[in-house]
Design an enzyme around this catalytic site. Structure first.
Site, PDB file in Angstrom:
ATOM      1  N   GLU A  38       0.879  -1.167   0.000  1.00  0.00           N
ATOM      2  CA  GLU A  38       0.000   0.000   0.000  1.00  0.00           C
ATOM      3  C   GLU A  38       0.914   1.213   0.000  1.00  0.00           C
ATOM      4  O   GLU A  38       1.748   1.362   0.892  1.00  0.00           O
ATOM      5  CB  GLU A  38      -0.894  -0.010   1.241  1.00  0.00           C
ATOM      6  CG  GLU A  38      -1.809  -1.216   1.292  1.00  0.00           C
ATOM      7  CD  GLU A  38      -2.467  -1.408   2.653  1.00  0.00           C
ATOM      8  OE1 GLU A  38      -2.216  -0.586   3.579  1.00  0.00           O
ATOM      9  OE2 GLU A  38      -3.204  -2.386   2.797  1.00  0.00           O
ATOM     10  N   ALA A  76       4.416  24.629   8.473  1.00  0.00           N
ATOM     11  CA  ALA A  76       4.691  23.649   7.431  1.00  0.00           C
ATOM     12  C   ALA A  76       3.530  23.586   6.464  1.00  0.00           C
ATOM     13  O   ALA A  76       2.417  24.022   6.774  1.00  0.00           O
ATOM     14  CB  ALA A  76       4.938  22.274   8.056  1.00  0.00           C
ATOM     15  N   GLU A  96       1.222  31.227   7.410  1.00  0.00           N
ATOM     16  CA  GLU A  96       0.853  30.701   8.722  1.00  0.00           C
ATOM     17  C   GLU A  96       1.196  31.620   9.884  1.00  0.00           C
ATOM     18  O   GLU A  96       0.546  31.568  10.917  1.00  0.00           O
ATOM     19  CB  GLU A  96       1.491  29.322   8.941  1.00  0.00           C
ATOM     20  CG  GLU A  96       0.876  28.265   8.063  1.00  0.00           C
ATOM     21  CD  GLU A  96       1.246  26.852   8.481  1.00  0.00           C
ATOM     22  OE1 GLU A  96       1.864  26.652   9.545  1.00  0.00           O
ATOM     23  OE2 GLU A  96       0.910  25.940   7.707  1.00  0.00           O
ATOM     24  N   PRO A 114       8.726   6.239   5.168  1.00  0.00           N
ATOM     25  CA  PRO A 114       9.089   5.547   3.929  1.00  0.00           C
ATOM     26  C   PRO A 114       8.550   4.124   3.805  1.00  0.00           C
ATOM     27  O   PRO A 114       8.619   3.544   2.732  1.00  0.00           O
ATOM     28  CB  PRO A 114      10.618   5.567   3.939  1.00  0.00           C
ATOM     29  CG  PRO A 114      10.997   5.745   5.366  1.00  0.00           C
ATOM     30  CD  PRO A 114       9.898   6.552   5.989  1.00  0.00           C
ATOM     31  N   GLU A 140      -8.681  29.220   3.747  1.00  0.00           N
ATOM     32  CA  GLU A 140     -10.005  29.398   4.363  1.00  0.00           C
ATOM     33  C   GLU A 140     -10.381  28.262   5.301  1.00  0.00           C
ATOM     34  O   GLU A 140     -11.215  28.442   6.190  1.00  0.00           O
ATOM     35  CB  GLU A 140     -11.084  29.595   3.302  1.00  0.00           C
ATOM     36  CG  GLU A 140     -11.334  28.398   2.416  1.00  0.00           C
ATOM     37  CD  GLU A 140     -12.405  28.659   1.376  1.00  0.00           C
ATOM     38  OE1 GLU A 140     -13.137  27.717   1.070  1.00  0.00           O
ATOM     39  OE2 GLU A 140     -12.501  29.799   0.872  1.00  0.00           O
ATOM     40  N   GLU A 142      -8.092  26.762   7.306  1.00  0.00           N
ATOM     41  CA  GLU A 142      -6.942  26.646   8.200  1.00  0.00           C
ATOM     42  C   GLU A 142      -7.093  27.628   9.361  1.00  0.00           C
ATOM     43  O   GLU A 142      -7.300  28.820   9.161  1.00  0.00           O
ATOM     44  CB  GLU A 142      -5.671  26.951   7.395  1.00  0.00           C
ATOM     45  CG  GLU A 142      -4.394  26.611   8.071  1.00  0.00           C
ATOM     46  CD  GLU A 142      -3.208  26.780   7.126  1.00  0.00           C
ATOM     47  OE1 GLU A 142      -2.244  26.021   7.304  1.00  0.00           O
ATOM     48  OE2 GLU A 142      -3.225  27.655   6.231  1.00  0.00           O
TER      49      GLU A 142
END
Length: 187
Positions: A38, A76, A96, A114, A140, A142
């Site tokens: 996956e 981030a 931010e 990973p 909008e 956040e």
């Protein structure tokens, strides 16, 4: 490392979203057998360790739905299509926090998980911060609370598990080491 290589023999996209795509991949293992993987594909991201002139760190507190709680983190965000990481770091910092950086230095890039995802985060240190005239420009959907803390306060938040993510912990450890080495050199 050819002896470790897993050849993809079939790939099926199960989901395509705004942030990630999810695939099931059938792979041929080094021993000739097959298995399923996956895999999450992600466009990559940036994270910024913003340092104020007085030595304080700018952090954001935001709700993380996957964890059903708010966390304190360094700013981030994901890379936009075709965007260079440095430009993204400047954009995310301003969006931010409302700060602009005179200096943005790449520290390191690392994979977050990973074993199942290809997300690569580019970590930057931002210095020479100045408040942008137009302030923060959050998306909008956040909502963040801005914090300005000392390294010691941030490390305490780490102990209290208010800071509980790898990118922020890594950035704080970097800063802690940098300050320790700076203090040694000053003697």
């Amino acid at each position: 490392m050819e002896k470790l290589y897993e050849k993809t023999v079939r790939k099926e996209k199960l989901f395509s979203g705004r942030i990630i795509d999810l695939y099931i991949e059938e792979v041929e293992l080094p021993n000739g057998k097959t298995s399923r993987r996956e895999v999450i594909k992600h466009p990559g991201a940036v994270a910024v360790l913003p340092l104020l002139p007085d030595g304080k760190i700018v952090l954001v507190r935001q709700y993380r739905k996957a964890l059903e709680r708010a966390l304190v983190e360094i700013p981030a965000g994901k890379l936009e299509h075709g965007e260079e990481p440095l430009a993204s770091a400047h954009r995310e910092l301003e969006e931010e926090t409302g700060y602009r950086a005179q200096s943005m230095r790449h520290l390191i890039s690392f994979y977050t998980s990973p074993g199942f995802a290809d997300e690569l985060i580019h970590l930057y240190v931002a210095e020479g911060l100045e408040k942008a005239e137009d302030g923060a420009g959050l998306d909008e959907d956040e909502f963040v609370e801005l914090l300005e803390v000392t390294l010691e306060e941030a490390l305490e938040m780490l102990q209290q598990r208010d800071i509980y993510d790898a990118k922020t912990a890594y950035a704080l450890q970097y800063l802690q080491l940098r300050r320790a080495l700076g203090e040694q050199n000053a003697e």
